[in-house]
Design a protein around this motif. Sequence first.
Motif, PDB file in Angstrom:
ATOM      1  N   SER A  43      32.652  70.785  49.548  1.00  0.00           N
ATOM      2  CA  SER A  43      31.317  71.000  49.002  1.00  0.00           C
ATOM      3  C   SER A  43      30.922  69.845  48.093  1.00  0.00           C
ATOM      4  CB  SER A  43      31.237  72.334  48.261  1.00  0.00           C
ATOM      5  OG  SER A  43      32.043  72.293  47.112  1.00  0.00           O
ATOM      6  N   GLY A  44      29.621  69.626  47.991  1.00  0.00           N
ATOM      7  CA  GLY A  44      29.066  68.449  47.336  1.00  0.00           C
ATOM      8  C   GLY A  44      29.581  68.110  45.958  1.00  0.00           C
ATOM      9  N   SER A  45      29.491  69.031  44.994  1.00  0.00           N
ATOM     10  CA  SER A  45      29.892  68.713  43.628  1.00  0.00           C
ATOM     11  C   SER A  45      31.395  68.443  43.538  1.00  0.00           C
ATOM     12  CB  SER A  45      29.478  69.828  42.672  1.00  0.00           C
ATOM     13  OG  SER A  45      30.007  71.064  43.110  1.00  0.00           O
ATOM     14  N   VAL A  46      32.178  69.200  44.285  1.00  0.00           N
ATOM     15  CA  VAL A  46      33.630  68.981  44.301  1.00  0.00           C
ATOM     16  C   VAL A  46      33.939  67.640  44.955  1.00  0.00           C
ATOM     17  CG1 VAL A  46      35.846  69.858  45.144  1.00  0.00           C
ATOM     18  CG2 VAL A  46      34.110  71.464  44.339  1.00  0.00           C
ATOM     19  N   ALA A  47      33.244  67.335  46.049  1.00  0.00           N
ATOM     20  CA  ALA A  47      33.465  66.070  46.758  1.00  0.00           C
ATOM     21  C   ALA A  47      33.143  64.871  45.875  1.00  0.00           C
ATOM     22  CB  ALA A  47      32.627  66.026  48.032  1.00  0.00           C
ATOM     23  N   VAL A  48      32.028  64.918  45.166  1.00  0.00           N
ATOM     24  CA  VAL A  48      31.633  63.802  44.301  1.00  0.00           C
ATOM     25  C   VAL A  48      32.703  63.564  43.240  1.00  0.00           C
ATOM     26  CG1 VAL A  48      29.951  63.074  42.553  1.00  0.00           C
ATOM     27  CG2 VAL A  48      29.165  64.051  44.711  1.00  0.00           C
ATOM     28  N   ALA A  49      33.160  64.642  42.601  1.00  0.00           N
ATOM     29  CA  ALA A  49      34.182  64.499  41.559  1.00  0.00           C
ATOM     30  C   ALA A  49      35.510  64.023  42.135  1.00  0.00           C
ATOM     31  CB  ALA A  49      34.358  65.833  40.821  1.00  0.00           C
ATOM     32  N   ALA A  50      35.915  64.562  43.298  1.00  0.00           N
ATOM     33  CA  ALA A  50      37.186  64.157  43.919  1.00  0.00           C
ATOM     34  C   ALA A  50      37.141  62.707  44.379  1.00  0.00           C
ATOM     35  CB  ALA A  50      37.519  65.074  45.092  1.00  0.00           C
ATOM     36  N   LEU A  51      36.038  62.286  44.969  1.00  0.00           N
ATOM     37  CA  LEU A  51      35.927  60.896  45.416  1.00  0.00           C
ATOM     38  C   LEU A  51      35.943  59.935  44.231  1.00  0.00           C
ATOM     39  CD1 LEU A  51      33.382  61.323  48.335  1.00  0.00           C
ATOM     40  CD2 LEU A  51      35.817  60.788  48.525  1.00  0.00           C
ATOM     41  N   ALA A  52      35.393  60.356  43.096  1.00  0.00           N
ATOM     42  CA  ALA A  52      35.454  59.526  41.882  1.00  0.00           C
ATOM     43  C   ALA A  52      36.894  59.363  41.413  1.00  0.00           C
ATOM     44  CB  ALA A  52      34.594  60.146  40.781  1.00  0.00           C
ATOM     45  N   VAL A  53      37.680  60.442  41.491  1.00  0.00           N
ATOM     46  CA  VAL A  53      39.101  60.374  41.120  1.00  0.00           C
ATOM     47  C   VAL A  53      39.836  59.409  42.048  1.00  0.00           C
ATOM     48  CG1 VAL A  53      41.266  61.701  41.063  1.00  0.00           C
ATOM     49  CG2 VAL A  53      39.186  62.668  40.070  1.00  0.00           C
ATOM     50  N   LEU A  54      39.589  59.533  43.356  1.00  0.00           N
ATOM     51  CA  LEU A  54      40.254  58.665  44.333  1.00  0.00           C
ATOM     52  C   LEU A  54      39.853  57.203  44.143  1.00  0.00           C
ATOM     53  CD1 LEU A  54      39.938  60.951  47.470  1.00  0.00           C
ATOM     54  CD2 LEU A  54      42.034  60.409  46.216  1.00  0.00           C
ATOM     55  N   GLU A  55      38.579  56.977  43.890  1.00  0.00           N
ATOM     56  CA  GLU A  55      38.101  55.602  43.682  1.00  0.00           C
ATOM     57  C   GLU A  55      38.733  54.995  42.438  1.00  0.00           C
ATOM     58  OE1 GLU A  55      33.919  54.318  42.246  1.00  0.00           O
ATOM     59  OE2 GLU A  55      33.843  54.328  44.449  1.00  0.00           O
ATOM     60  N   LEU A  61      40.572  55.011  51.349  1.00  0.00           N
ATOM     61  CA  LEU A  61      39.949  56.154  52.012  1.00  0.00           C
ATOM     62  C   LEU A  61      39.686  55.866  53.475  1.00  0.00           C
ATOM     63  CD1 LEU A  61      37.306  57.082  49.294  1.00  0.00           C
ATOM     64  CD2 LEU A  61      39.440  58.269  49.790  1.00  0.00           C
ATOM     65  N   GLY A  62      39.906  56.878  54.297  1.00  0.00           N
ATOM     66  CA  GLY A  62      39.485  56.819  55.693  1.00  0.00           C
ATOM     67  C   GLY A  62      37.995  57.126  55.747  1.00  0.00           C
ATOM     68  N   PRO A  63      37.448  57.370  56.928  1.00  0.00           N
ATOM     69  CA  PRO A  63      36.024  57.670  57.039  1.00  0.00           C
ATOM     70  C   PRO A  63      35.628  58.915  56.239  1.00  0.00           C
ATOM     71  CG  PRO A  63      36.964  57.180  59.185  1.00  0.00           C
ATOM     72  CD  PRO A  63      38.105  57.292  58.230  1.00  0.00           C
ATOM     73  N   VAL A  64      34.510  58.783  55.504  1.00  0.00           N
ATOM     74  CA  VAL A  64      33.950  59.889  54.723  1.00  0.00           C
ATOM     75  C   VAL A  64      32.454  59.926  55.003  1.00  0.00           C
ATOM     76  CG1 VAL A  64      33.587  60.873  52.424  1.00  0.00           C
ATOM     77  CG2 VAL A  64      35.678  59.576  52.904  1.00  0.00           C
ATOM     78  N   LEU A  65      31.990  61.049  55.510  1.00  0.00           N
ATOM     79  CA  LEU A  65      30.589  61.210  55.900  1.00  0.00           C
ATOM     80  C   LEU A  65      29.901  62.197  54.968  1.00  0.00           C
ATOM     81  CD1 LEU A  65      28.448  60.531  58.129  1.00  0.00           C
ATOM     82  CD2 LEU A  65      29.239  62.594  59.295  1.00  0.00           C
ATOM     83  N   ALA A  66      28.758  61.818  54.405  1.00  0.00           N
ATOM     84  CA  ALA A  66      27.945  62.736  53.608  1.00  0.00           C
ATOM     85  C   ALA A  66      27.008  63.471  54.560  1.00  0.00           C
ATOM     86  CB  ALA A  66      27.146  61.972  52.563  1.00  0.00           C
ATOM     87  N   ASN A  67      27.053  64.790  54.515  1.00  0.00           N
ATOM     88  CA  ASN A  67      26.210  65.637  55.358  1.00  0.00           C
ATOM     89  C   ASN A  67      25.228  66.351  54.441  1.00  0.00           C
ATOM     90  OD1 ASN A  67      25.137  67.796  56.859  1.00  0.00           O
ATOM     91  ND2 ASN A  67      26.961  67.943  58.120  1.00  0.00           N
ATOM     92  N   ARG A  68      24.023  65.827  54.371  1.00  0.00           N
ATOM     93  CA  ARG A  68      23.023  66.349  53.444  1.00  0.00           C
ATOM     94  C   ARG A  68      22.625  67.788  53.767  1.00  0.00           C
ATOM     95  NH1 ARG A  68      18.424  62.761  50.985  1.00  0.00           N
ATOM     96  NH2 ARG A  68      17.498  64.283  49.590  1.00  0.00           N
ATOM     97  N   ALA A  69      22.545  68.127  55.051  1.00  0.00           N
ATOM     98  CA  ALA A  69      22.132  69.474  55.445  1.00  0.00           C
ATOM     99  C   ALA A  69      23.112  70.538  54.948  1.00  0.00           C
ATOM    100  CB  ALA A  69      21.994  69.558  56.957  1.00  0.00           C
ATOM    101  N   ARG A  70      24.387  70.223  54.970  1.00  0.00           N
ATOM    102  CA  ARG A  70      25.413  71.171  54.513  1.00  0.00           C
ATOM    103  C   ARG A  70      25.802  70.965  53.049  1.00  0.00           C
ATOM    104  NH1 ARG A  70      29.750  71.141  59.474  1.00  0.00           N
ATOM    105  NH2 ARG A  70      28.515  72.383  60.900  1.00  0.00           N
ATOM    106  N   PHE A  71      25.298  69.900  52.438  1.00  0.00           N
ATOM    107  CA  PHE A  71      25.682  69.491  51.087  1.00  0.00           C
ATOM    108  C   PHE A  71      27.204  69.416  50.997  1.00  0.00           C
ATOM    109  CE2 PHE A  71      26.051  70.049  46.350  1.00  0.00           C
ATOM    110  CZ  PHE A  71      25.512  68.819  46.048  1.00  0.00           C
TER     111      PHE A  71
END
Length: 166
Positions: A43-55, A61-71
């Motif tokens: 989910s969006g908010s968790v993904a943003v925070a997790a990707l910040a930790v990884l960065e 990172l392998g491929p990461v796709l943002a899906n706006r319709a599903r957030f």
Amino acid sequence: MPAFGRAESWTPGAEPGEWLKRAWLLGRCGTVRITGAEVLRVSGSVAVAALAVLEASGTPLGPVLANRARFTAEIVVAAGTGATWPALPGTNCVEDAVMRCPAPDVTAACRRRTGGRTWICAPGPERPATTDSDVLCEAITSALVKLASPWFALARPARSGGTRLA
């Protein structure tokens, strides 16, 4: 057949097929069935925070796709991840995933979207085919704790005498 048309098999790290390349040339998302890997939807908010930790940790990172319709963010992980993935809130590991993928040059950095999707980390030869699921699990757990911290601060401990019910 998926609702969005023909699905072409694609293994992350491999060359895309002709049908997928044709969809990209037309400026469309190609519908692909991911093979040899799985997709973790976060989910969006968790993904943003997790990707910040990884960065911040410099994790490749392998491929990461943002899906706006599903957030959500759809993160490609190694095959078999779903069998051991813990029940973390806001995550779902899909073994036989179908994704609508834009061309690799449709990225968040260039502020482009196709079909409501954009690559946060586009697939390519300079990138690993998958993200390490163990490191990803730790990052998501860290993100969940960070997101829950304000709620923990609001929680009040019970009084020493316990709770009285009328």
